[in-house]
Every structure is written in C-alpha cells, then in structure tokens.
Design a protein around this motif. Structure first.
Motif, PDB file in Angstrom:
ATOM      1  N   MET A 127      -9.515  -7.279  -0.614  1.00  0.00           N
ATOM      2  CA  MET A 127      -8.802  -8.453  -0.118  1.00  0.00           C
ATOM      3  C   MET A 127      -7.673  -8.040   0.822  1.00  0.00           C
ATOM      4  SD  MET A 127      -8.666 -11.188  -3.283  1.00  0.00           S
ATOM      5  CE  MET A 127      -7.792 -10.096  -4.425  1.00  0.00           C
ATOM      6  N   LEU A 128      -6.949  -6.992   0.442  1.00  0.00           N
ATOM      7  CA  LEU A 128      -5.851  -6.519   1.274  1.00  0.00           C
ATOM      8  C   LEU A 128      -6.365  -5.926   2.581  1.00  0.00           C
ATOM      9  CD1 LEU A 128      -2.789  -6.486   0.988  1.00  0.00           C
ATOM     10  CD2 LEU A 128      -2.974  -4.180   0.035  1.00  0.00           C
ATOM     11  N   LYS A 129      -7.457  -5.202   2.490  1.00  0.00           N
ATOM     12  CA  LYS A 129      -8.035  -4.556   3.661  1.00  0.00           C
ATOM     13  C   LYS A 129      -8.409  -5.561   4.740  1.00  0.00           C
ATOM     14  CE  LYS A 129     -11.989  -1.584   4.863  1.00  0.00           C
ATOM     15  NZ  LYS A 129     -13.153  -0.852   4.301  1.00  0.00           N
ATOM     16  N   HIS A 130      -8.859  -6.740   4.338  1.00  0.00           N
ATOM     17  CA  HIS A 130      -9.329  -7.745   5.291  1.00  0.00           C
ATOM     18  C   HIS A 130      -8.265  -8.785   5.620  1.00  0.00           C
ATOM     19  CE1 HIS A 130     -13.197  -6.149   3.640  1.00  0.00           C
ATOM     20  NE2 HIS A 130     -13.446  -6.115   4.925  1.00  0.00           N
ATOM     21  N   SER A 131      -6.996  -8.429   5.399  1.00  0.00           N
ATOM     22  CA  SER A 131      -5.904  -9.343   5.706  1.00  0.00           C
ATOM     23  C   SER A 131      -4.978  -8.733   6.748  1.00  0.00           C
ATOM     24  CB  SER A 131      -5.107  -9.641   4.432  1.00  0.00           C
ATOM     25  OG  SER A 131      -4.365  -8.502   4.023  1.00  0.00           O
ATOM     26  N   GLU A 132      -4.230  -9.595   7.433  1.00  0.00           N
ATOM     27  CA  GLU A 132      -3.251  -9.117   8.408  1.00  0.00           C
ATOM     28  C   GLU A 132      -2.126  -8.368   7.714  1.00  0.00           C
ATOM     29  OE1 GLU A 132      -3.448  -9.095  11.738  1.00  0.00           O
ATOM     30  OE2 GLU A 132      -5.483  -9.855  11.375  1.00  0.00           O
ATOM     31  N   VAL A 133      -1.763  -8.827   6.514  1.00  0.00           N
ATOM     32  CA  VAL A 133      -0.737  -8.128   5.748  1.00  0.00           C
ATOM     33  C   VAL A 133      -1.176  -6.698   5.460  1.00  0.00           C
ATOM     34  CG1 VAL A 133       0.428  -8.011   3.503  1.00  0.00           C
ATOM     35  CG2 VAL A 133       0.251 -10.192   4.697  1.00  0.00           C
ATOM     36  N   GLY A 134      -2.434  -6.528   5.049  1.00  0.00           N
ATOM     37  CA  GLY A 134      -2.951  -5.205   4.750  1.00  0.00           C
ATOM     38  C   GLY A 134      -2.923  -4.281   5.952  1.00  0.00           C
ATOM     39  N   LYS A 135      -3.278  -4.812   7.108  1.00  0.00           N
ATOM     40  CA  LYS A 135      -3.259  -3.998   8.331  1.00  0.00           C
ATOM     41  C   LYS A 135      -1.840  -3.531   8.635  1.00  0.00           C
ATOM     42  CE  LYS A 135      -7.286  -6.334  10.304  1.00  0.00           C
ATOM     43  NZ  LYS A 135      -7.765  -7.286  11.327  1.00  0.00           N
ATOM     44  N   ARG A 136      -0.882  -4.406   8.404  1.00  0.00           N
ATOM     45  CA  ARG A 136       0.516  -4.033   8.640  1.00  0.00           C
ATOM     46  C   ARG A 136       0.962  -2.959   7.642  1.00  0.00           C
ATOM     47  NH1 ARG A 136       2.229  -8.787   8.645  1.00  0.00           N
ATOM     48  NH2 ARG A 136       3.308  -8.998   6.636  1.00  0.00           N
ATOM     49  N   PHE A 137       0.544  -3.109   6.413  1.00  0.00           N
ATOM     50  CA  PHE A 137       0.885  -2.097   5.400  1.00  0.00           C
ATOM     51  C   PHE A 137       0.302  -0.735   5.777  1.00  0.00           C
ATOM     52  CE2 PHE A 137       1.464  -5.179   1.546  1.00  0.00           C
ATOM     53  CZ  PHE A 137       2.519  -5.780   2.214  1.00  0.00           C
ATOM     54  N   TYR A 138      -0.944  -0.725   6.228  1.00  0.00           N
ATOM     55  CA  TYR A 138      -1.576   0.542   6.624  1.00  0.00           C
ATOM     56  C   TYR A 138      -0.812   1.204   7.763  1.00  0.00           C
ATOM     57  CZ  TYR A 138      -4.878   3.651   9.004  1.00  0.00           C
ATOM     58  OH  TYR A 138      -5.458   4.718   9.637  1.00  0.00           O
ATOM     59  N   GLU A 139      -0.401   0.425   8.756  1.00  0.00           N
ATOM     60  CA  GLU A 139       0.356   0.974   9.876  1.00  0.00           C
ATOM     61  C   GLU A 139       1.656   1.629   9.408  1.00  0.00           C
ATOM     62  OE1 GLU A 139      -0.004   1.144  13.236  1.00  0.00           O
ATOM     63  OE2 GLU A 139      -2.068   0.427  13.165  1.00  0.00           O
ATOM     64  N   LYS A 140       2.294   1.023   8.417  1.00  0.00           N
ATOM     65  CA  LYS A 140       3.562   1.556   7.919  1.00  0.00           C
ATOM     66  C   LYS A 140       3.378   2.813   7.082  1.00  0.00           C
ATOM     67  CE  LYS A 140       6.189  -2.771   7.404  1.00  0.00           C
ATOM     68  NZ  LYS A 140       6.993  -3.539   6.429  1.00  0.00           N
ATOM     69  N   THR A 141       2.331   2.818   6.264  1.00  0.00           N
ATOM     70  CA  THR A 141       2.211   3.862   5.238  1.00  0.00           C
ATOM     71  C   THR A 141       1.232   4.969   5.576  1.00  0.00           C
ATOM     72  OG1 THR A 141       0.421   2.760   4.024  1.00  0.00           O
ATOM     73  CG2 THR A 141       2.683   2.091   3.497  1.00  0.00           C
ATOM     74  N   GLY A 142       0.281   4.721   6.471  1.00  0.00           N
ATOM     75  CA  GLY A 142      -0.743   5.717   6.770  1.00  0.00           C
ATOM     76  C   GLY A 142      -1.754   5.908   5.664  1.00  0.00           C
ATOM     77  N   THR A 143      -1.695   5.073   4.610  1.00  0.00           N
ATOM     78  CA  THR A 143      -2.620   5.178   3.481  1.00  0.00           C
ATOM     79  C   THR A 143      -3.696   4.114   3.604  1.00  0.00           C
ATOM     80  OG1 THR A 143      -0.840   5.964   2.037  1.00  0.00           O
ATOM     81  CG2 THR A 143      -2.837   5.150   0.973  1.00  0.00           C
ATOM     82  N   PRO A 144      -4.958   4.494   3.755  1.00  0.00           N
ATOM     83  CA  PRO A 144      -6.030   3.493   3.869  1.00  0.00           C
ATOM     84  C   PRO A 144      -6.076   2.563   2.656  1.00  0.00           C
ATOM     85  CG  PRO A 144      -6.824   5.633   4.564  1.00  0.00           C
ATOM     86  CD  PRO A 144      -5.468   5.853   3.949  1.00  0.00           C
TER      87      PRO A 144
END
Length: 513
Positions: A127-144
């Motif tokens: 669910m997180l992976k397919h959300s805009e929030v998840g994409k933002r989190f990935y950009e910040k953390t570098g963790t897939p």
C-alpha cells in the motif's frame, strides 16, 4: 606510541594492544574474527542459530540465543588466540539490517527480533509503495518499500497487533539490543539506522514526517551515532566471562552490507561488488546517495562521507541448495552433493539449451521489490534433463544479479571494476558462470569475512590506529581474477534481454495483498 605497523598498506599507529576484533551478527550465525594490527586475520569463531518460522511468512530470532552467540564467539576467539584482557584494543560490530524489536517501559521485550526475511507486513509495504507518501518516504530514506524494512513492520504491528504496538516504549534492532545488554544504552549507528525506512539519509536524523505517520516519536528510537562511536564499561561479570578488560572500547560499527563493501576494499567510486551467500547483493560506494525513480535500489550510509548504493536479493545460495535437493540423485552422500552437482552442470552448454529460470522462490527484493514474486522455469522441452535444470538454476541466480547490477549502474555509472565474494566463490564453475554472465573480468578476493573486516577497519579508525578508510582497497590483498569466455559471454548477452523482459511481464501474475 609511534608509527610502526601497516594495516593492508595503511599507515597504522602502534599501541601496546596487539589486536582488534570484528563481530558480525548475521541472520543465521554470528562470526567473530580477531585481527592483528598489521591487518592479518589471526583467529575466528562462529555460532549458528535457527530462524524461527512458525508460519511461511514469519522469520524471527530468539533474543537470548543471539546475545549468547555474541558472547560465545567473542570468548571463543579470545580463548583460541590465548590473548590477555589488555591485548584487545577494541571490538567493532556489524549486523544484518532491518531487524525490529519492541520493548516496554520496564525494558522487557514484547517481541523476538523480527528479521529482514519476515514477510508478514507485505500488505502494508505494498500500500505504501503505491502511494505518493511512500514515494516521498523512499526519496528521504533510500530504503525501498518492502516487508523487510522496520517501517513496514511497524505499520503491520500497529494495525494487526495494536496491543503490542501500544505497549511499546522502544523500537530497536538486534545490534542495539546487544549493545544495550552490554552497556545499558540505546544507540544505533547511522549505517543501521539508514536501513530502517525511518531515517533521513541526507540530514542524518530520524525523519519527523515518517515518525508521525507511524505514530511514534524520536524518544522511542535509539540515539543515532557515528559508526565510530565508542562504548565502554563492561560489568565485572561480563568482563571476566569474555576475558576482557572492563574499559575495552566497543565500537558501534555499521550494517553488514556497507561493511562488506569496506572489507572488500570497494570504497572508491566505479567499483561494484557482488556477494552471494544465502541471499545476495550488488553494491557501489559513492560520496552521496543515489535513489532510483522506480524505487528499485537502496542507498545506505557507510559513514559520514560514504554511501553504499545497490540492491539486495532474497534468492542466492539458498536457491541452489533447494535445486540440489530436487534434482540430485538420492544415493549421493551429503558431503559430495555440491561437487557432484558442479560436475553435472559442466556437462551442459551455457544457456542450458534454452531453459530459463527466474529464482524468485522467496519473493524478491531487488530488482522487483515484490514479496509475492515466485520462481519459474520457461522454455522446457523433452530433451531437458536434471543437469539442464541444475545449470539453469545457477544461471538464473547470476542473471538476476546482472539485472540488479543494471539498475545500480543506471544510478551510479557503469563499473570499471567488479569484486565478488561469498560462499559461492569456492566453486570455480560458479565463478566462471557469473563472470561470463556479467561479461567483464571479476576479482574474487581472499578477504576473510568481509563484514568482520569492515568492522575491524572502522574500529581501527575510531581508535586512531589508521588515518582514513579511504584507502581501504589496499585491504583486499590476494585475489583470483576470472576473464569472461567470449563465446559464453555472447550466449548470455543474447539471453539476458529475454530473461529481463519475461521477469517484468510475469509481474502481473504475482498478487500483492
């Protein structure tokens, strides 16, 4: 003290203490290696333990078992080497990434260690992976965004085990638990923190937005510290048990993947590493983080000046072990199985006469990041034999790593040099197949337990015994280089696009829940 010795070519300052130790807390074993201050491995010890799997998606570790394994290996190395309490200058730690332990306000564990291999949070990761929030989190953390990460595990626990989540005062990992048991402090190195999905890798702090999303605060997480951070003050009981002085410095260290790169000497841009153990990984070191637009690579902190960018796979040597059990004759002794399997594979032409294997038996991290992915054979015909299937499995594992290398290279640049290590490297056949599939020369170093070596170098740097880790490639020492066979290279070069395209097409058949 005076400049006297040389650690793999690095300038070292000599102290009275003659040794440093690297300890690597892994998924199924803990390893401790004692190094002389001239850099040579002096003694080692291992302690193995099982993963707890009460259902197919679970993968946990018993906390007391892991802590006991750490004490056991440190003590065993010191006893085997017959060294005294003042002979150890310091002990550095490496650990597997992505573990999660919940503890209450009375400092009692509410969970076992939930490891990277645990898939129970896959619905929340998806669910997180397919959300805009998840994409933002990935950009910040570098963790897939994947069930491996503590971020996904916390969302799962919050939703499905709210009584446990609400009772938690601390959210930590396995290395933090061990150091707390030894010194009574909750600290986490930047390297391990950067793989949690909660840590801003550009600002070196817990990310406020992500913590609020999870429903926690920074006071519920360990204090982030440099990998060179020192702890000391062992209790008299533990010091006597281990044979160490109470003031022996323990260096917090880093995560196993980043320290493996350091221990293999892959500290400069342009060098890629490939490791194949139970699982596998492709990594490149840089001076800044690199994340992919598709979220297909990770970027973790090694130290304040280095990032390790890459992709880890679930399916490595464990898949070949599975294949041996399925396709080898039952009358072969266990100790002969591996060598016999390699003999059978040698009788099959590269490309396994059109038989292609995708090795996603355990779901997959890179390059798919899909916990529901599954393995498959394609191109089967009536002429294929057990030997073909065995070779196809070996080739599939290597083709998958080539796929990851392609993604990593897109973000980090094409590698000028490749170093490979892991249990697979004892097989000349496997080394050559990997070299032919990658299509360029590969060095196979004789580095002894690269994550432990990386932890030892961080320890030497922390203690002021080496000036910098930037010259770590001097550590690699002797190595074996394989050149690709040009005919085989051509076969695999033609095969790879088919492998890659089929992998993507089959994604629609893997159901993420």
């Amino acid at each position: 003290m005076e400049n006297k010795l040389n650690f793999f070519g690095l300038v070292v300052i000599y102290l009275a203490a003659r040794y440093v130790m690297g300890v690597d807390v892994g998924t199924t074993s803990t390893k401790a290696v004692l190094y002389e201050t001239d850099g040579s491995a002096y003694e080692s010890a291992y302690a193995h333990y099982p993963l707890i799997k009460e259902n197919p998606e679970m993968a946990e570790q018993d906390l007391d078992e892991i802590f006991s394994a750490v004490l056991k290996t440190i003590k065993a190395v010191i006893e085997k080497a017959e060294v005294g309490p003042t002979d150890i200058a310091g002990i550095g730690f490496s650990s597997a990434m992505h573990s999660l332990i919940l503890m209450d306000a009375e400092l009692m564990p509410l969970t076992r260690s939930i490891t990277w291999a645990d898939n129970r949070s896959k619905k929340y990761a998806s669910m997180l992976k397919h959300s805009e929030v998840g994409k933002r989190f990935y950009e910040k953390t570098g963790t897939p965004l994947h069930p491996m990460s503590p971020l996904s595990k916390m969302l799962w626990l919050k939703a499905e085990k709210p009584e446990v989540f609400q009772a938690a005062r601390w959210f930590i990992g396995i290395k933090e638990y061990i150091l707390w048991r030894l010194f009574g402090e909750f600290v986490v190195d930047y390297s391990v923190a950067s793989a949690t999905g909660l840590f801003n890798i550009r600002e070196f702090r817990w990310d406020q937005e992500i913590m609020e999303f999870c429903g926690i605060t920074s006071q519920m997480l360990p204090l982030p510290v440099s990998p060179g951070h020192q702890l000391s003050g062992l209790s008299e009981e533990v010091g006597e048990l281990l044979g160490l002085a109470a003031d022996t410095p323990f260096i917090v260290g880093g995560n196993d993947g980043c320290l493996a790169n350091l221990g293999m000497g892959a500290i400069r841009a342009g060098t890629a590493t490939i490791t194949i153990g139970t699982s596998g990984a492709v990594r490149m070191t840089s001076d800044k983080p690199h994340v992919s637009p598709e979220g297909r690579t990770f970027s973790y902190i090694l130290d304040e000046n280095h990032y390790v960018n890459g992709g880890a796979v679930n399916n490595g040597g464990n898949i070949f072990d599975w294949a041996i059990k399925q396709f080898m004759p039952a009358n072969i002794a266990d100790e002969e199985l591996y060598d016999k399997a390699m003999e059978m594979i040698a009788n099959v032409a590269p490309g396994a006469d059109g038989l292609v294997f995708h090795p996603y038996l355990n779901g997959e991290r890179a390059p798919l990041w899909n916990a529901d992915a599954r393995g498959n054979f394609s191109g089967i015909n009536m002429l294929h034999t057990k030997e073909h299937f065995l070779r196809s499995v070996l080739e599939g594992i290597c083709l998958n790593l080539k796929d990851v290398l392609a993604a990593v290279s897109t973000m980090n640049g094409e590698p000028k040099k490749i170093i490979a290590s892991g249990g697979f490297s004892r097989s000349q056949m496997w080394r050559q197949i990997l070299t032919d599939i990658i299509g360029m020369p590969i060095e196979f170093p004789e580095t002894f337990e690269s994550s432990c070596t990386g932890a030892a170098l961080i320890t030497l740097k922390s203690l002021g015994l080496v000036e910098s880790v930037d010259d770590a490639e001097e550590m690699m020492g002797a190595s074996i280089e394989h050149q690709p066979n040009e005919d085989n290279k051509s076969v695999y070069a033609a095969m790879f696009p088919r492998y890659q395209e089929m992998s993507r097409l089959l994604q629609e058949f893997y159901t993420e829940k």
